[in-house]
Design a protein around this motif. Sequence first.
Motif, mmCIF file in Angstrom:
data_model
loop_
_atom_site.group_PDB
_atom_site.id
_atom_site.type_symbol
_atom_site.label_atom_id
_atom_site.label_comp_id
_atom_site.label_asym_id
_atom_site.label_seq_id
_atom_site.Cartn_x
_atom_site.Cartn_y
_atom_site.Cartn_z
ATOM 1 N N SER A 7 0.673 -0.761 -0.301
ATOM 2 C CA SER A 7 -0.343 -0.492 0.085
ATOM 3 C C SER A 7 0.873 1.424 -0.023
ATOM 4 O O SER A 7 2.367 1.028 -0.349
ATOM 5 C CB SER A 7 -1.002 0.088 1.194
ATOM 6 O OG SER A 7 0.101 -0.012 2.812
ATOM 7 N N GLU A 8 0.635 2.699 -0.241
ATOM 8 C CA GLU A 8 1.161 3.462 -0.044
ATOM 9 C C GLU A 8 1.891 3.159 1.326
ATOM 10 O O GLU A 8 2.654 4.200 1.281
ATOM 11 C CB GLU A 8 0.225 4.934 0.024
ATOM 12 C CG GLU A 8 -0.730 5.097 -1.110
ATOM 13 C CD GLU A 8 -1.518 6.278 -0.993
ATOM 14 O OE1 GLU A 8 -1.546 7.029 -0.720
ATOM 15 O OE2 GLU A 8 -1.838 6.691 -2.764
ATOM 16 N N SER A 9 1.600 3.087 2.750
ATOM 17 C CA SER A 9 1.468 3.574 3.430
ATOM 18 C C SER A 9 3.624 2.472 3.643
ATOM 19 O O SER A 9 4.526 2.079 4.269
ATOM 20 C CB SER A 9 1.216 2.634 4.959
ATOM 21 O OG SER A 9 -0.524 3.806 5.002
#
Length: 275
Positions: free
Chosen positions: A87-89
């Motif tokens: 994910s973006e994280s």
Amino acid sequence: MACNGQCSSCGEKGKCEDEKLNLVLGKIKHKIMVLSGKGGVGKSSVAAALAVSLAKKGFKVGLLDLDFHGPSQPTLFGVQHLRMDGSESGLLPMEVACGVKLVSVGLLLEDEDQAVIWRGPAKIGVLKQLLEEVVWGELDYLVLDFPPGTGDEVLSACQMITGDKQAVIVTTPQELSMADCRKCLDFCAKVNVRVGGIVENMSGFTCPDCGHTHPLFSNGGGERLAKAYSIPLIAQLPLDPKFMERCDAGVIAEALEKAPAIGSALSVAAEILSH
């Protein structure tokens, strides 16, 4: 002045990276490093079983497979055909048996039979990425499954990992294995990592017909080692065909239930390590 995230060439780069790693590790209360002096002693199955046993006690548990050249954890949990998402994280751990969050290089390769051919610096870089770029969230325990010996991965992890950490040393009863485990114990003393306990694996063979356990190797090696170093012997695990069969089938939680001697011993070990 706050970092703007563009510090690749400035003097704040190392500081920013350390802060990122410490932020991630700060959400993990305890780290358990599962080590062995040599391969083939069942270290990975012990690491997986400890993670499951802790999760069964209600703890939030992560399992990080750092045996880059022979990642066994995907097979033990039956997910070797799956791949991790991102994910973006960051990387998202795969939730497996009993809610354990699993991360393994084996879940990142295109082919589960692909060989990992990395030199030391590459492995250390991946180790750091897995420690700081995985979205672990808040965990009570992170169990780390290391390759055998006291090489780059173990040394670097001991230097990188902050907070509460302890080692579990896995051995088999014979002197050939214990000689290498003594080197592990010496290593832990030199890098200031507390040893929480010794697990003696393959203590005997449990006959599937009569149920009796018969010694295959020398007797009492783990107990002697623990006594010599004033470290608790937290489990003695027999060879049980039912347990090994279910590990190969990727159902380690069921394996612990179908092999009560092993399951009970590791439950006690998890209880000791959590106090």
